[in-house]
Structure formats: structure tokens, C-alpha cells
Design a protein around this motif. Structure first.
Motif, PDB file in Angstrom:
ATOM      1  N   SER A  93       0.870  -1.166   0.000  1.00 26.27           N
ATOM      2  CA  SER A  93       0.000   0.000   0.000  1.00 26.27           C
ATOM      3  C   SER A  93       0.910   1.219   0.000  1.00 26.27           C
ATOM      4  O   SER A  93       1.601   1.483   0.988  1.00 26.27           O
ATOM      5  N   GLY A  94       0.950   1.926  -1.130  1.00 26.68           N
ATOM      6  CA  GLY A  94       1.886   3.038  -1.269  1.00 26.68           C
ATOM      7  C   GLY A  94       3.303   2.502  -1.215  1.00 26.68           C
ATOM      8  O   GLY A  94       3.674   1.614  -1.971  1.00 26.68           O
ATOM      9  N   SER A  95       4.119   3.028  -0.289  1.00 22.73           N
ATOM     10  CA  SER A  95       5.496   2.557  -0.154  1.00 22.73           C
ATOM     11  C   SER A  95       5.671   1.640   1.060  1.00 22.73           C
ATOM     12  O   SER A  95       6.783   1.388   1.501  1.00 22.73           O
ATOM     13  N   THR A  96       4.539   1.115   1.575  1.00 28.23           N
ATOM     14  CA  THR A  96       4.580   0.216   2.729  1.00 28.23           C
ATOM     15  C   THR A  96       4.282  -1.214   2.309  1.00 28.23           C
ATOM     16  O   THR A  96       3.257  -1.493   1.681  1.00 28.23           O
ATOM     17  N   LEU A  97       5.191  -2.113   2.658  1.00 30.09           N
ATOM     18  CA  LEU A  97       5.023  -3.542   2.429  1.00 30.09           C
ATOM     19  C   LEU A  97       4.571  -4.178   3.737  1.00 30.09           C
ATOM     20  O   LEU A  97       5.156  -3.913   4.788  1.00 30.09           O
ATOM     21  N   THR A  98       3.535  -4.997   3.673  1.00 31.73           N
ATOM     22  CA  THR A  98       3.100  -5.767   4.836  1.00 31.73           C
ATOM     23  C   THR A  98       3.290  -7.239   4.519  1.00 31.73           C
ATOM     24  O   THR A  98       2.847  -7.711   3.479  1.00 31.73           O
ATOM     25  N   VAL A  99       3.982  -7.927   5.407  1.00 31.33           N
ATOM     26  CA  VAL A  99       4.281  -9.350   5.242  1.00 31.33           C
ATOM     27  C   VAL A  99       3.597 -10.106   6.377  1.00 31.33           C
ATOM     28  O   VAL A  99       3.750  -9.745   7.539  1.00 31.33           O
ATOM     29  N   ALA A 100       2.831 -11.137   6.024  1.00 28.39           N
ATOM     30  CA  ALA A 100       2.186 -11.986   7.027  1.00 28.39           C
ATOM     31  C   ALA A 100       3.015 -13.245   7.216  1.00 28.39           C
ATOM     32  O   ALA A 100       3.491 -13.830   6.240  1.00 28.39           O
ATOM     33  N   VAL A 101       3.198 -13.650   8.477  1.00 27.57           N
ATOM     34  CA  VAL A 101       3.972 -14.851   8.770  1.00 27.57           C
ATOM     35  C   VAL A 101       3.194 -15.781   9.684  1.00 27.57           C
ATOM     36  O   VAL A 101       2.314 -15.357  10.429  1.00 27.57           O
ATOM     37  N   SER A 128      10.835  -1.677  -4.074  1.00 29.61           N
ATOM     38  CA  SER A 128      11.535  -1.128  -2.922  1.00 29.61           C
ATOM     39  C   SER A 128      10.511  -0.419  -2.052  1.00 29.61           C
ATOM     40  O   SER A 128       9.579   0.218  -2.575  1.00 29.61           O
ATOM     41  N   PHE A 129      10.664  -0.506  -0.745  1.00 27.53           N
ATOM     42  CA  PHE A 129       9.650  -0.011   0.178  1.00 27.53           C
ATOM     43  C   PHE A 129      10.302   0.810   1.279  1.00 27.53           C
ATOM     44  O   PHE A 129      11.380   0.470   1.761  1.00 27.53           O
ATOM     45  N   SER A 130       9.645   1.908   1.677  1.00 26.42           N
ATOM     46  CA  SER A 130      10.195   2.731   2.755  1.00 26.42           C
ATOM     47  C   SER A 130       9.895   2.136   4.117  1.00 26.42           C
ATOM     48  O   SER A 130      10.620   2.360   5.075  1.00 26.42           O
ATOM     49  N   THR A 131       8.811   1.346   4.207  1.00 25.12           N
ATOM     50  CA  THR A 131       8.421   0.726   5.469  1.00 25.12           C
ATOM     51  C   THR A 131       8.040  -0.722   5.219  1.00 25.12           C
ATOM     52  O   THR A 131       7.382  -1.019   4.227  1.00 25.12           O
ATOM     53  N   VAL A 132       8.467  -1.599   6.121  1.00 28.88           N
ATOM     54  CA  VAL A 132       8.079  -3.004   6.053  1.00 28.88           C
ATOM     55  C   VAL A 132       7.463  -3.380   7.397  1.00 28.88           C
ATOM     56  O   VAL A 132       8.107  -3.249   8.436  1.00 28.88           O
ATOM     57  N   ASN A 133       6.212  -3.808   7.358  1.00 27.77           N
ATOM     58  CA  ASN A 133       5.518  -4.277   8.550  1.00 27.77           C
ATOM     59  C   ASN A 133       5.363  -5.788   8.454  1.00 27.77           C
ATOM     60  O   ASN A 133       5.060  -6.313   7.389  1.00 27.77           O
ATOM     61  N   VAL A 134       5.543  -6.473   9.572  1.00 26.92           N
ATOM     62  CA  VAL A 134       5.358  -7.915   9.617  1.00 26.92           C
ATOM     63  C   VAL A 134       4.290  -8.213  10.656  1.00 26.92           C
ATOM     64  O   VAL A 134       4.362  -7.729  11.787  1.00 26.92           O
ATOM     65  N   VAL A 135       3.286  -8.999  10.233  1.00 30.05           N
ATOM     66  CA  VAL A 135       2.189  -9.358  11.130  1.00 30.05           C
ATOM     67  C   VAL A 135       2.100 -10.870  11.251  1.00 30.05           C
ATOM     68  O   VAL A 135       2.508 -11.605  10.353  1.00 30.05           O
ATOM     69  N   ASP A 136       1.553 -11.328  12.378  1.00 26.24           N
ATOM     70  CA  ASP A 136       1.379 -12.768  12.571  1.00 26.24           C
ATOM     71  C   ASP A 136       0.054 -13.211  11.975  1.00 26.24           C
ATOM     72  O   ASP A 136      -0.666 -12.421  11.362  1.00 26.24           O
ATOM     73  N   GLU A 137      -0.292 -14.490  12.166  1.00 28.88           N
ATOM     74  CA  GLU A 137      -1.498 -15.044  11.552  1.00 28.88           C
ATOM     75  C   GLU A 137      -2.787 -14.449  12.091  1.00 28.88           C
ATOM     76  O   GLU A 137      -3.846 -14.624  11.495  1.00 28.88           O
ATOM     77  N   THR A 138      -2.724 -13.685  13.199  1.00 31.79           N
ATOM     78  CA  THR A 138      -3.911 -13.010  13.722  1.00 31.79           C
ATOM     79  C   THR A 138      -3.969 -11.549  13.289  1.00 31.79           C
ATOM     80  O   THR A 138      -4.887 -10.836  13.648  1.00 31.79           O
ATOM     81  N   GLY A 146      16.406  -5.334  17.826  1.00 33.05           N
ATOM     82  CA  GLY A 146      17.731  -5.814  17.491  1.00 33.05           C
ATOM     83  C   GLY A 146      18.436  -4.883  16.543  1.00 33.05           C
ATOM     84  O   GLY A 146      17.970  -3.791  16.253  1.00 33.05           O
ATOM     85  N   SER A 147      19.600  -5.326  16.067  1.00 39.93           N
ATOM     86  CA  SER A 147      20.406  -4.473  15.205  1.00 39.93           C
ATOM     87  C   SER A 147      20.166  -4.819  13.741  1.00 39.93           C
ATOM     88  O   SER A 147      19.455  -5.753  13.431  1.00 39.93           O
ATOM     89  N   GLY A 148      20.775  -4.055  12.884  1.00 37.69           N
ATOM     90  CA  GLY A 148      20.628  -4.313  11.452  1.00 37.69           C
ATOM     91  C   GLY A 148      19.644  -3.344  10.848  1.00 37.69           C
ATOM     92  O   GLY A 148      19.300  -2.334  11.439  1.00 37.69           O
ATOM     93  N   THR A 149      19.178  -3.665   9.674  1.00 41.24           N
ATOM     94  CA  THR A 149      18.240  -2.815   8.977  1.00 41.24           C
ATOM     95  C   THR A 149      16.832  -3.235   9.354  1.00 41.24           C
ATOM     96  O   THR A 149      16.161  -3.952   8.637  1.00 41.24           O
ATOM     97  N   ASN A 150      16.405  -2.826  10.521  1.00 45.56           N
ATOM     98  CA  ASN A 150      15.086  -3.232  11.031  1.00 45.56           C
ATOM     99  C   ASN A 150      14.024  -2.238  10.597  1.00 45.56           C
ATOM    100  O   ASN A 150      14.267  -1.059  10.513  1.00 45.56           O
ATOM    101  N   ARG A 151      12.850  -2.751  10.385  1.00 44.35           N
ATOM    102  CA  ARG A 151      11.715  -1.897  10.021  1.00 44.35           C
ATOM    103  C   ARG A 151      10.544  -2.275  10.897  1.00 44.35           C
ATOM    104  O   ARG A 151      10.297  -3.376  11.208  1.00 44.35           O
TER     105      ARG A 151
END
Length: 151
Positions: A93-101, A128-138, A146-151
């Protein structure tokens, strides 16, 4: 069904569905806490692979990104085997990626390997995305730390 999985979605994701490709998954990352790391450059991809394959010999070389993004989901250290993480869907959605795990844990009373594990999964998503959100199955966000390239 969700692109790249053949599995019906467990959660409704915002935006348009995006095809993703699972690159690799394992259980011996060097990342000790729950973490989401992204790679948009070849150097970031090498660092992501090093975190995922850090406790193993023969770390593969990532393929050139060519405008895509790698997303690594790390569960952090677990006291036993039997844990895993699998990407089940992605949307933009726009520049935001949402990943379900889907996060799996061993069933109560099951036999597991008595060794510290650190489960992880890496997927490739076009763009390429400016924001990456990760959601669980709910549909609840995973808390990335943590460290690294976290979003």
C-alpha cells in the motif's frame, strides 16, 4: 489464495497482494532476538545472509537484487528445536510492504531437539519499500528489535 503459497490467507492484509518468493529458511541464525531485517542493496543482502547463515559453513551468495527487496524474519533464540517461521502473504500500500507470517512452536509434550535454535525465513519481493511491517497469523504486528536494517 496468497501469491507464492497456494495457501488461503489467514489474515486480511492492507493494500494489493504482491507475489513473493521464499529464498531460504533455517534454524541456526546468529540473530538472538525477534528481528525483521530488509535488504535493498547487494551489500545489505550479503549482511542479511551472514545473519541467517552465521552458524553454518558454506554461506550462499545472494543473487543480485535487481530492484527487489529481501525481507528476513528472525524469531530469535529458542531453547529447543521445533520452532519455525513461514511467510504466508505479502501486500503493498503506497510505499509500505506488509508481510504476514506463520510462527510455529512445538506442541506441548512433543519430543524436540534439545539444542538452542534461532529460526528464520527470507523472502524476495519485487520493488523497494520505505516501510516493512510484519504481522502474525492473527494480524498483530511482530515486535521487531535488534540491530541491522530493522523496520
Amino acid at each position: 489464495t496468497l501469491p507464492g503459497t497456494g495457501t488461503p490467507p489467514a489474515v486480511s492484509l492492507p493494500g494489493a497482494a504482491v507475489t513473493f518468493t521464499e529464498i531460504a529458511a533455517g534454524s541456526q541464525a546468529t540473530v538472538t532476538g525477534l528481528s525483521v531485517q530488509t535488504a535493498r542493496t547487494d551489500a545489505e543482502a550479503r549482511a542479511l545472509y551472514a545473519a541467517a547463515y552465521g552458524r553454518q559453513t558454506g554461506v550462499p551468495t545472494p543473487a543480485a537484487l535487481n530492484g527487489s527487496t529481501l525481507v528476513g524474519v528472525f524469531l530469535g533464540q529458542r531453547a529447543t528445536g521445533g520452532y519455525s517461521v513461514k511467510v504466508t502473504g505479502a501486500s503493498v500500500s503506497g510505499s509500505t510492504l506488509t508481510v504476514a507470517v506463520q510462527v510455529r512452536a512445538p506442541a506441548a509434550g512433543s519430543f524436540t531437539t534439545q539444542a538452542i535454535t534461532s529460526p528464520w525465513a527470507i523472502v524476495r519481493v519485487p520493488g523497494s519499500f520505505s516501510t516493512v511491517n510484519v504481522v502474525d497469523e492473527t494480524g498483530q504486528p511482530l515486535r521487531a528489535t535488534g540491530s541491522g536494517t530493522n523496520r
